[in-house]
Structure formats: C-alpha cells, structure tokens
Scaffold this motif. Sequence first.
Motif, PDB file in Angstrom:
ATOM      1  N   ILE A  43       0.888  -1.084  -0.136  1.00 55.95           N
ATOM      2  CA  ILE A  43       0.012   0.080  -0.052  1.00 55.95           C
ATOM      3  C   ILE A  43       1.088   1.212  -0.002  1.00 55.95           C
ATOM      4  O   ILE A  43       0.426   2.452  -0.691  1.00 55.95           O
ATOM      5  CB  ILE A  43      -0.861  -0.021   1.197  1.00 55.95           C
ATOM      6  CG1 ILE A  43      -2.081  -1.128   1.035  1.00 55.95           C
ATOM      7  CG2 ILE A  43      -1.831   1.399   1.444  1.00 55.95           C
ATOM      8  CD1 ILE A  43      -2.769  -1.385   2.116  1.00 55.95           C
ATOM      9  N   HIS A  44       1.980   1.053   0.830  1.00 53.49           N
ATOM     10  CA  HIS A  44       2.968   2.374   0.914  1.00 53.49           C
ATOM     11  C   HIS A  44       3.604   2.543  -0.589  1.00 53.49           C
ATOM     12  O   HIS A  44       3.533   3.803  -1.007  1.00 53.49           O
ATOM     13  CB  HIS A  44       3.955   2.115   1.830  1.00 53.49           C
ATOM     14  CG  HIS A  44       3.471   2.758   3.146  1.00 53.49           C
ATOM     15  ND1 HIS A  44       3.563   4.078   3.562  1.00 53.49           N
ATOM     16  CD2 HIS A  44       3.081   2.124   4.371  1.00 53.49           C
ATOM     17  CE1 HIS A  44       3.065   4.113   4.819  1.00 53.49           C
ATOM     18  NE2 HIS A  44       2.992   3.044   5.385  1.00 53.49           N
ATOM     19  N   LEU A  45       3.690   1.538  -1.261  1.00 52.62           N
ATOM     20  CA  LEU A  45       4.589   1.405  -2.512  1.00 52.62           C
ATOM     21  C   LEU A  45       3.695   2.290  -3.464  1.00 52.62           C
ATOM     22  O   LEU A  45       4.041   3.067  -4.205  1.00 52.62           O
ATOM     23  CB  LEU A  45       4.871   0.219  -2.896  1.00 52.62           C
ATOM     24  CG  LEU A  45       5.886   0.120  -4.199  1.00 52.62           C
ATOM     25  CD1 LEU A  45       6.743  -1.261  -4.067  1.00 52.62           C
ATOM     26  CD2 LEU A  45       4.994  -0.527  -5.424  1.00 52.62           C
ATOM     27  N   GLY A  58      13.431   9.833 -13.802  1.00 50.95           N
ATOM     28  CA  GLY A  58      14.247   9.941 -15.132  1.00 50.95           C
ATOM     29  C   GLY A  58      14.166   8.649 -15.884  1.00 50.95           C
ATOM     30  O   GLY A  58      14.469   8.632 -17.126  1.00 50.95           O
ATOM     31  N   SER A  59      13.827   7.521 -15.186  1.00 51.04           N
ATOM     32  CA  SER A  59      13.679   6.371 -16.018  1.00 51.04           C
ATOM     33  C   SER A  59      12.748   5.230 -14.966  1.00 51.04           C
ATOM     34  O   SER A  59      12.700   5.486 -14.002  1.00 51.04           O
ATOM     35  CB  SER A  59      15.133   5.326 -15.885  1.00 51.04           C
ATOM     36  OG  SER A  59      15.621   5.270 -14.830  1.00 51.04           O
ATOM     37  N   VAL A  60      12.187   4.359 -15.806  1.00 51.68           N
ATOM     38  CA  VAL A  60      11.451   3.241 -15.184  1.00 51.68           C
ATOM     39  C   VAL A  60      12.333   2.571 -14.147  1.00 51.68           C
ATOM     40  O   VAL A  60      11.890   2.162 -12.807  1.00 51.68           O
ATOM     41  CB  VAL A  60      10.656   2.364 -16.186  1.00 51.68           C
ATOM     42  CG1 VAL A  60       9.956   1.516 -15.371  1.00 51.68           C
ATOM     43  CG2 VAL A  60       9.395   3.359 -16.909  1.00 51.68           C
ATOM     44  N   GLY A  61      13.315   2.125 -14.581  1.00 52.26           N
ATOM     45  CA  GLY A  61      14.435   1.410 -13.630  1.00 52.26           C
ATOM     46  C   GLY A  61      14.611   2.115 -12.405  1.00 52.26           C
ATOM     47  O   GLY A  61      14.380   1.540 -11.282  1.00 52.26           O
ATOM     48  N   TYR A  62      15.000   3.328 -12.481  1.00 48.79           N
ATOM     49  CA  TYR A  62      15.333   4.325 -11.281  1.00 48.79           C
ATOM     50  C   TYR A  62      14.350   4.277 -10.304  1.00 48.79           C
ATOM     51  O   TYR A  62      14.212   4.072  -8.956  1.00 48.79           O
ATOM     52  CB  TYR A  62      16.026   5.553 -11.624  1.00 48.79           C
ATOM     53  CG  TYR A  62      16.541   6.192 -10.494  1.00 48.79           C
ATOM     54  CD1 TYR A  62      17.910   5.838  -9.912  1.00 48.79           C
ATOM     55  CD2 TYR A  62      16.128   7.657  -9.855  1.00 48.79           C
ATOM     56  CE1 TYR A  62      18.351   6.438  -8.780  1.00 48.79           C
ATOM     57  CE2 TYR A  62      16.938   8.207  -8.897  1.00 48.79           C
ATOM     58  CZ  TYR A  62      17.990   7.592  -8.295  1.00 48.79           C
ATOM     59  OH  TYR A  62      18.584   8.250  -7.483  1.00 48.79           O
ATOM     60  N   VAL A  68      11.273  -0.144  -4.513  1.00 44.89           N
ATOM     61  CA  VAL A  68      11.842  -1.365  -3.965  1.00 44.89           C
ATOM     62  C   VAL A  68      12.605  -1.177  -2.570  1.00 44.89           C
ATOM     63  O   VAL A  68      12.348  -2.024  -1.614  1.00 44.89           O
ATOM     64  CB  VAL A  68      12.812  -2.331  -4.999  1.00 44.89           C
ATOM     65  CG1 VAL A  68      13.371  -3.518  -4.276  1.00 44.89           C
ATOM     66  CG2 VAL A  68      11.744  -3.060  -6.103  1.00 44.89           C
ATOM     67  N   ALA A  69      13.235  -0.345  -2.775  1.00 44.20           N
ATOM     68  CA  ALA A  69      14.159   0.201  -1.520  1.00 44.20           C
ATOM     69  C   ALA A  69      13.315   0.342  -0.397  1.00 44.20           C
ATOM     70  O   ALA A  69      13.592   0.269   0.877  1.00 44.20           O
ATOM     71  CB  ALA A  69      15.283   1.233  -1.952  1.00 44.20           C
ATOM     72  N   GLU A  70      12.251   1.468  -0.681  1.00 50.49           N
ATOM     73  CA  GLU A  70      11.251   1.708   0.102  1.00 50.49           C
ATOM     74  C   GLU A  70      10.563   0.748   0.920  1.00 50.49           C
ATOM     75  O   GLU A  70      10.371   0.495   2.074  1.00 50.49           O
ATOM     76  CB  GLU A  70      10.236   2.958  -0.330  1.00 50.49           C
ATOM     77  CG  GLU A  70       9.502   3.248   0.762  1.00 50.49           C
ATOM     78  CD  GLU A  70       8.159   4.150   0.249  1.00 50.49           C
ATOM     79  OE1 GLU A  70       7.388   4.420   1.160  1.00 50.49           O
ATOM     80  OE2 GLU A  70       7.937   4.155  -0.824  1.00 50.49           O
ATOM     81  N   PHE A  71      10.083  -0.107  -0.007  1.00 47.21           N
ATOM     82  CA  PHE A  71       9.301  -1.508   0.281  1.00 47.21           C
ATOM     83  C   PHE A  71      10.071  -2.228   1.324  1.00 47.21           C
ATOM     84  O   PHE A  71       9.720  -2.588   2.432  1.00 47.21           O
ATOM     85  CB  PHE A  71       8.994  -2.056  -0.835  1.00 47.21           C
ATOM     86  CG  PHE A  71       8.145  -3.560  -0.529  1.00 47.21           C
ATOM     87  CD1 PHE A  71       6.782  -3.506  -0.470  1.00 47.21           C
ATOM     88  CD2 PHE A  71       8.838  -4.689   0.102  1.00 47.21           C
ATOM     89  CE1 PHE A  71       6.103  -4.677  -0.244  1.00 47.21           C
ATOM     90  CE2 PHE A  71       7.925  -5.884   0.266  1.00 47.21           C
ATOM     91  CZ  PHE A  71       6.661  -5.630   0.080  1.00 47.21           C
ATOM     92  N   VAL A  72      11.184  -2.593   1.149  1.00 49.21           N
ATOM     93  CA  VAL A  72      12.321  -3.351   1.932  1.00 49.21           C
ATOM     94  C   VAL A  72      12.637  -2.637   3.004  1.00 49.21           C
ATOM     95  O   VAL A  72      12.406  -3.233   4.041  1.00 49.21           O
ATOM     96  CB  VAL A  72      13.463  -3.777   1.024  1.00 49.21           C
ATOM     97  CG1 VAL A  72      14.496  -4.404   1.949  1.00 49.21           C
ATOM     98  CG2 VAL A  72      13.261  -4.475   0.013  1.00 49.21           C
ATOM     99  N   PHE A  73      12.922  -1.315   3.113  1.00 50.02           N
ATOM    100  CA  PHE A  73      13.231  -0.517   4.265  1.00 50.02           C
ATOM    101  C   PHE A  73      12.023  -0.533   5.160  1.00 50.02           C
ATOM    102  O   PHE A  73      12.049  -0.743   6.438  1.00 50.02           O
ATOM    103  CB  PHE A  73      13.906   0.857   3.781  1.00 50.02           C
ATOM    104  CG  PHE A  73      14.306   1.521   5.087  1.00 50.02           C
ATOM    105  CD1 PHE A  73      15.554   1.089   5.767  1.00 50.02           C
ATOM    106  CD2 PHE A  73      13.819   2.643   5.683  1.00 50.02           C
ATOM    107  CE1 PHE A  73      16.146   1.675   6.746  1.00 50.02           C
ATOM    108  CE2 PHE A  73      14.184   3.273   6.943  1.00 50.02           C
ATOM    109  CZ  PHE A  73      15.441   2.772   7.279  1.00 50.02           C
ATOM    110  N   HIS A  74      10.978   0.042   4.665  1.00 49.04           N
ATOM    111  CA  HIS A  74       9.612  -0.023   5.189  1.00 49.04           C
ATOM    112  C   HIS A  74       9.225  -1.198   6.069  1.00 49.04           C
ATOM    113  O   HIS A  74       8.950  -1.159   7.261  1.00 49.04           O
ATOM    114  CB  HIS A  74       8.651   0.683   4.485  1.00 49.04           C
ATOM    115  CG  HIS A  74       7.242   1.112   5.412  1.00 49.04           C
ATOM    116  ND1 HIS A  74       6.950   2.486   5.491  1.00 49.04           N
ATOM    117  CD2 HIS A  74       6.438   0.089   5.833  1.00 49.04           C
ATOM    118  CE1 HIS A  74       6.050   2.491   6.204  1.00 49.04           C
ATOM    119  NE2 HIS A  74       5.769   1.344   6.566  1.00 49.04           N
TER     120      HIS A  74
END
Length: 123
Positions: A43-45, A58-62, A68-74
Amino acid sequence: MLFIALGYLLLKHAIADFFLQGPYQWRNKGTYGHPGGLLHCAIHLVLTMPVFLLLPAGSVGYAALILVAEFVFHYHVDWSKEQVIRRLSLTTSNDGYWRAMGIDQLMHGLTYVVIVMALTSRG
C-alpha cells in the motif's frame, strides 16, 4: 517542488499507516514474511508512485529501484519495531512503546527525505 514532494510523502504515510492500515496488517507485521505486513508495505509503495509526477525519476528502472528500496526498508523498520514491542512486552501504557513508535515514525520520515534527495540529485 521539493517541499511539496516531501509533504506529499508524509501525507501518504499518515494515510497508509493510520487510515488504510487495518487489524490484519498491524497484527501481523511482527511475523516475518506474513502477507499482512507485505500488504501494508505494498500500500505504501502504490501511494508513493504519484511522487514521480512531482519529481520525475528519469527512468522506469530508477523509479522501480526507489520503490523496492522503500518497500524493503519500510517492511524491516515495521518488523523491527514489532520485535522490540513484543520482546519487551510493551503496551501503550509503557514509555518504551511510545519511544519505539516515535523511532519508527522518524525512520519512515527520513526515508522520504532520502527519496526526495535521490530524485533531485540525478542529473
């Protein structure tokens, strides 16, 4: 635009944590890998995605890397808080509970500062 983006992320956090998070999520965030905790982070993501309209990645990859980083850290911040609360048998009547909650919220807020920095430092 930086402050608007940061304000948006803080608002989405309040909505996801205090309005959209039901018992299935908050009861199960302390069980590693439980779908309730994963749902909460998903939900946060999803609610983070509109920030890219304010500060393009700037890019879909970034953008995907940031999400992904937010998901894992959260996920791990929430899980860690739950571990502290459970192992110390803390309840809302304990100072330690509120300290754990405060550190949890601080860590999430700092995550949004990092996201905004990541989106503005590219170029």
